[in-house]
Design a protein around this motif. Structure first.
Motif: not given
Length: 213
Positions: A28-32, A43-45, A50-51
């Protein structure tokens, strides 16, 4: 089941579930945001962990990126394996592969995969764990080689052309064009009302008509 074995199984199941959550969040995050702008904290969020936990699974961002790319490539291998096994002609198998690309080109993960290919090609050193990704690509190539051999033998591909070279060019052309349309669907290059699905359907017909015996 022995309590110790049950505990170990539950622990492993829990790790696999968390790994899946991490990969889904990464997608999700990398695509956005894209590979370069995404941080491990992002990504952790998204994964609601936790990171530090994220780094236990993936000590480097690069390892997570390759793991995600490998995961997203697996369905393509499964589709090629499925089509290669079908008791139909080579031409019909190609049509099914084209349909898969048409169906998949609106998938948001295509954007990440294009970004990943660019990222990997610009890396000064081979990416860590890239061998696993490359191994999957080789398996896909082997399945397509089976389809090509089918075309050499079954007479569904017209004579007078190099079946191997032509079918390799055809699948690469269709795959690259579908990716291009996926990335540019929000960018108007020409005054046109043509939907991307329709453009791919036209290219599919052109290629199949050219190949048909």
């Amino acid at each position: 089941m022995d309590p110790k074995k049950r505990y170990e199984k539950e622990r492993l199941d829990g790790k696999q579930q968390r790994l899946l959550i991490i990969l889904e969040a990464a997608e999700r995050v990398l695509t956005l945001k894209g590979i370069e702008k995404t941080t491990m904290q992002d990504i952790a969020n998204d994964a609601n962990i936790g990171v530090a936990t994220l780094f236990r699974y993936f000590p480097k961002k690069e390892k997570l990126i390759v793991a995600l790319a490998t995961k997203l490539l697996e369905p393509l291998l499964e589709r090629f394996q499925y089509v290669a096994e079908l008791p139909i002609s080579c031409l019909e198998k190609l049509e099914k592969l084209f349909d898969f690309f048409i169906e998949d080109h609106n998938n948001l993960s295509v954007k990440f995969m294009v970004d990943f290919e660019s990222y990997a090609s610009h890396s000064s050193e081979p990416l860590e764990d890239i061998l696993t990704f490359n191994s999957l690509n080789r398996k896909i190539s082997r399945e397509y080689s089976r389809i090509i051999q089918n075309g050499i033998e079954d007479g569904s591909i017209r004579s007078g052309i190099s079946v191997k070279d032509t079918l390799t060019t055809v699948i690469n052309t269709f795959g690259l064009f579908s990716k291009k349309l996926s990335l540019q669907k929000n960018i108007l290059l020409l005054e046109s009302d043509l939907e991307t699905d329709y453009q791919l359907a036209i290219l599919k017909k052109i290629l199949l008509d050219y190949l048909k015996a």
